[in-house]
Design a protein around this motif. Structure first.
Motif, PDB file in Angstrom:
ATOM      1  N   VAL A   1     -10.402   2.794  -4.494  1.00  0.00           N
ATOM      2  CA  VAL A   1      -8.958   2.556  -4.579  1.00  0.00           C
ATOM      3  C   VAL A   1      -8.304   3.662  -5.399  1.00  0.00           C
ATOM      4  CG1 VAL A   1      -7.231   1.029  -5.639  1.00  0.00           C
ATOM      5  CG2 VAL A   1      -9.060   0.059  -4.248  1.00  0.00           C
ATOM      6  N   ARG A   2      -7.146   4.135  -4.924  1.00  0.00           N
ATOM      7  CA  ARG A   2      -6.322   5.078  -5.670  1.00  0.00           C
ATOM      8  C   ARG A   2      -5.307   4.292  -6.498  1.00  0.00           C
ATOM      9  NH1 ARG A   2      -2.619   6.953  -2.548  1.00  0.00           N
ATOM     10  NH2 ARG A   2      -2.187   8.866  -3.683  1.00  0.00           N
TER      11      ARG A   2
ATOM     12  N   THR B   1       0.837  -1.199   0.000  1.00  0.00           N
ATOM     13  CA  THR B   1       0.000   0.000   0.000  1.00  0.00           C
ATOM     14  C   THR B   1       0.872   1.249   0.000  1.00  0.00           C
ATOM     15  OG1 THR B   1      -1.809  -1.121   1.133  1.00  0.00           O
ATOM     16  CG2 THR B   1      -1.719   1.277   1.323  1.00  0.00           C
ATOM     17  N   ASP B   2       0.580   2.159  -0.922  1.00  0.00           N
ATOM     18  CA  ASP B   2       1.365   3.386  -1.068  1.00  0.00           C
ATOM     19  C   ASP B   2       0.420   4.583  -0.928  1.00  0.00           C
ATOM     20  OD1 ASP B   2       3.080   5.441  -1.720  1.00  0.00           O
ATOM     21  OD2 ASP B   2       3.960   4.412  -3.454  1.00  0.00           O
ATOM     22  N   ARG B   3       0.519   5.275   0.205  1.00  0.00           N
ATOM     23  CA  ARG B   3      -0.373   6.403   0.478  1.00  0.00           C
ATOM     24  C   ARG B   3       0.212   7.747   0.038  1.00  0.00           C
ATOM     25  NH1 ARG B   3      -0.528   2.867   4.706  1.00  0.00           N
ATOM     26  NH2 ARG B   3      -2.545   1.852   5.040  1.00  0.00           N
ATOM     27  N   ARG B   4       1.382   7.729  -0.567  1.00  0.00           N
ATOM     28  CA  ARG B   4       1.987   8.973  -1.034  1.00  0.00           C
ATOM     29  C   ARG B   4       1.237   9.529  -2.242  1.00  0.00           C
ATOM     30  NH1 ARG B   4       7.973   6.429  -1.405  1.00  0.00           N
ATOM     31  NH2 ARG B   4       6.675   4.824  -2.383  1.00  0.00           N
ATOM     32  N   PRO B   5       1.304  10.837  -2.464  1.00  0.00           N
ATOM     33  CA  PRO B   5       0.727  11.381  -3.708  1.00  0.00           C
ATOM     34  C   PRO B   5       1.417  10.747  -4.915  1.00  0.00           C
ATOM     35  CG  PRO B   5       1.297  13.148  -2.173  1.00  0.00           C
ATOM     36  CD  PRO B   5       1.890  11.889  -1.613  1.00  0.00           C
ATOM     37  N   PHE B   6       0.639  10.445  -5.929  1.00  0.00           N
ATOM     38  CA  PHE B   6       1.184   9.779  -7.099  1.00  0.00           C
ATOM     39  C   PHE B   6       1.671  10.798  -8.134  1.00  0.00           C
ATOM     40  CE2 PHE B   6      -1.870   6.093  -6.062  1.00  0.00           C
ATOM     41  CZ  PHE B   6      -0.946   5.548  -5.194  1.00  0.00           C
TER      42      PHE B   6
ATOM     43  N   ALA C   1       4.870   3.760   7.340  1.00  0.00           N
ATOM     44  CA  ALA C   1       4.031   3.827   6.144  1.00  0.00           C
ATOM     45  C   ALA C   1       3.129   5.050   6.139  1.00  0.00           C
ATOM     46  CB  ALA C   1       3.181   2.560   6.040  1.00  0.00           C
ATOM     47  N   ALA C   2       3.178   5.851   7.204  1.00  0.00           N
ATOM     48  CA  ALA C   2       2.337   7.050   7.285  1.00  0.00           C
ATOM     49  C   ALA C   2       3.009   8.201   6.541  1.00  0.00           C
ATOM     50  CB  ALA C   2       2.098   7.432   8.733  1.00  0.00           C
ATOM     51  N   VAL C   3       2.184   9.006   5.868  1.00  0.00           N
ATOM     52  CA  VAL C   3       2.675  10.114   5.061  1.00  0.00           C
ATOM     53  C   VAL C   3       2.214  11.420   5.692  1.00  0.00           C
ATOM     54  CG1 VAL C   3       2.630  11.166   2.760  1.00  0.00           C
ATOM     55  CG2 VAL C   3       2.516   8.672   3.006  1.00  0.00           C
TER      56      VAL C   3
END
Length: 335
Positions: A306-307, A127-132, A208-210
């Motif tokens: 989902v993003r 899981t990637d919560r960073r801006p894409f 994993a928190a942004v």
């Protein structure tokens, strides 16, 4: 894979144990991993683990069941790459409400290149919560490919065009406002983001928190009042794709199939180099979910969003901790 490269058959118990073990890499709400596996002969049973239900965030258990659907699909991917064919029986038994599904081995399976790609994605996806990043929206053929993967599960998908992302942002704001006022939710999210329980195997790790940054799309803050461990990177979500999953009904069977469909999309997205993360906040609060339902109509009841986007040059996201196998997998000896 040629016929000569097919894996040698393994004992049924070993095959099922390996499938259960590796399937536990599946995503789940707040990394709660709310499932248990039980092996009986040539069958693998999936049970919900209600001791891990987020009762403030998910009082109906809908997101818990969706999480279990994801681990169920992951198990079928592992079985396929092990060369094992299996039937999937989805179960709704009032006498045993935590029993969700049963996988039964039926014989050999010819391993395909697609099986191997999905299995590799299963082991590498995170899981990637960073801006894409991105300089253009995802091509229509990519969206069509992802949509196609959900069809076997009877789940519809809705891709938000740029004019509709505002509805999704509104749903996210409504959810955030309601949840900020809910003391039970605040206590629960603090626990499951591992800020209150250090050195735990559970929840979303600080790594994993942004941090909260300016981005064009909606995203929940997983680190309010805490020091996040993952730099946001150069992305801004300008060309992030948001895909909503919806079903015609809103019952346990629909929730389970949604989880399977979400898993199929996430793994397929990984095989083509896309990053992803689930957005559960927009369906956690009834008012927010109603707004979302208006945007995805006539697809039905929105179950999850989902993003999807590109973060190819960004550092890898540290994987979250997983529960030990002896907590999750039980082998029932033959009587």
């Amino acid at each position: 894979m040629s016929e000569m490269q097919q894996p040698a058959p393994l004992p049924a118990g070993d095959v099922l144990y390996e499938a259960a073990r590796v399937a536990c890499l599946a995503p789940s709400i707040e990394n709660s991993q709310p499932w248990r596996w039980r092996i009986r002969g040539n069958t693998l049973e999936l049970h919900a683990d209600r001791s891990r239900q987020l009762t403030a965030t998910d009082p109906q258990g809908r997101l818990m069941i969706i999480s279990c659907g994801a681990v169920l699909h992951h198990a079928t991917v592992v079985l396929a790459v092990l060369g094992a064919a299996a039937t999937v029986e989805r179960i709704d038994d009032p006498a045993d409400p935590d029993l969700l599904a049963r996988l039964t081995l039926t014989g050999p399976h010819q391993v395909t290149a697609e099986d191997m790609r999905l299995h590799h994605a299963l082991r590498t996806r995170c899981t990637d919560r960073r801006p894409f990043l991105g300089v253009r929206p995802l091509p229509d053929e990519v969206i069509d490919l992802l949509r196609h993967t959900t069809e076997p599960f009877g789940v519809s998908t809705h891709a938000f065009d740029p004019s509709q992302v505002g509805f999704l942002a509104l749903a996210a704001r409504l959810a955030a406002t309601a949840e900020q006022r809910d003391a039970g939710y605040q206590d629960e999210i603090a626990t499951w983001t591992t800020r209150r329980v250090p050195a735990t195997r559970d929840g979303v790790p600080a790594t994993a928190a942004v941090p909260k940054v300016t981005r064009t799309g909606p995203a929940r803050d997983f680190a309010p009042g805490a020091t996040p461990g993952l730099a946001p990177g150069p992305g801004d979500d300008r060309y992030t794709t948001y895909l909503a999953f919806a079903t015609t009904q809103d019952n346990r069977a629909d929730w389970l199939r949604t989880g399977e469909a979400v898993s199929a999309v996430l793994l397929t997205a990984t095989t083509i180099g896309l990053a992803s993360s689930a957005m559960s906040d927009v369906v956690e609060v009834p008012g927010a979910r109603t707004v979302l339902r208006g945007a995805v109509a006539p697809a039905g009841y929105p179950q999850l969003t989902v993003r999807l986007g590109v973060n190819e040059s960004a550092p890898a996201v540290p994987p979250p901790q997983r529960r030990p196998c002896d907590e999750v997998i039980e082998v029932i000896a033959a009587s």
